[in-house]
Design a protein around this motif. Structure first.
Motif, short mmCIF file in Angstrom:
data_model
loop_
_atom_site.label_atom_id
_atom_site.label_comp_id
_atom_site.label_asym_id
_atom_site.label_seq_id
_atom_site.Cartn_x
_atom_site.Cartn_y
_atom_site.Cartn_z
N PHE A 271 -83.37 -53.53 77.27
CA PHE A 271 -83.24 -54.80 77.98
C PHE A 271 -83.63 -55.97 77.08
CE2 PHE A 271 -83.60 -52.33 82.12
CZ PHE A 271 -82.30 -52.61 82.51
N ALA A 272 -84.66 -55.80 76.28
CA ALA A 272 -85.06 -56.88 75.38
C ALA A 272 -83.92 -57.19 74.40
CB ALA A 272 -86.33 -56.51 74.62
N LEU B 216 -80.80 -56.81 74.93
CA LEU B 216 -79.70 -57.44 75.67
C LEU B 216 -80.03 -58.87 76.08
CD1 LEU B 216 -78.53 -54.53 78.01
CD2 LEU B 216 -77.53 -55.28 75.85
N ALA B 217 -81.29 -59.24 76.00
CA ALA B 217 -81.71 -60.56 76.49
C ALA B 217 -81.29 -61.70 75.57
CB ALA B 217 -83.23 -60.58 76.69
#
Lengths: 116, 116
Positions: free
Chosen positions: B9-10, B12-13
């Motif tokens: 997720f990081a 993709l952020a």
DNA sequence: ACGATCGTCAACCATTTGGTTGAATATGCT
DNA sequence: AGCATATTCAACCAAATGGTTGACGATCGT
């Protein structure tokens, strides 16, 4: 100027926040109750909740002196759709996707039975 | 000790990294070519690629002096499944999901026609 | 062997992040 | 009114993030 996906994915990148979301899956909760299981200050949790709110992943409604936190799963749609653009799948037809989910699980919207 | 979802997720952020992933959807690319459209140094892109690699979202193979970057869409699975735990959908049947995608798009694996 | 190209490394910098604490605000209870 | 509870605010801090530049090691072409 900044993509909402930035906020959504950044919000999801923290394990505390993911846990909070999972907790809210079961039921709406007050800030203090959200904070209870964590070994960190209430203020820290309050900040996490603010981040989740800014990302649209939860909403907060103040009733009396208690602020209730409610999961807003629709905010995950954009991110989910983005991700489905990868893999071997083409850019996704969401309507068809929803029809698929309905037929698969036969679930009325909003009808999620908490397992605990 | 740290959840792989943290890294995914990081990764993709960041919008730069999401753009890179989208570029790699069309084809494998050399680091220099990945960097070309961006207004930032090659070193910066190199770092972004390292982050994507650590998250498992891409793999890098050095052939000659060129390092090729390849999308690894399977790394999105975990994140996708996690997200599908929300919304009104119950824990998802991925196989059925794939059958659905196949029937929807009738696409042979790896056969994605770039639109640009 | 030489020079150009590919990519990373190291040092540095500003900003953001995730946490703390203590004070402040707002509401409820009696 | 007065105290307890619920939540945020403000100031602070250490560490992580996202970028820069310049030097460096590999590899290719001639």
């Amino acid at each position: 100027m900044s993509d909402p996906l930035d906020d959504v994915f950044a919000a999801l990148a923290d394990p505390t926040r993911r846990t909070i979301l999972a907790m809210l899956l079961e039921d709406d909760m007050a800030v203090t109750d959200v904070a209870e299981p964590f070994e960190m200050s209430l203020a820290a949790i309050s900040k996490h909740l603010a981040i989740l709110t800014r990302a649209g992943l939860i909403s907060q409604e103040k009733r009396g002196r208690v602020k209730w936190c409610k999961l807003e799963p629709d905010a995950l749609r954009g991110a989910s759709v983005w991700m489905q653009g990868f893999g071997q799948f083409e850019p996704v037809n969401l309507d068809a996707f929803e029809r698929f989910l309905e037929s698969e699980f036969n679930t009325a919207p909003g009808d999620h039975s908490p397992e605990a």
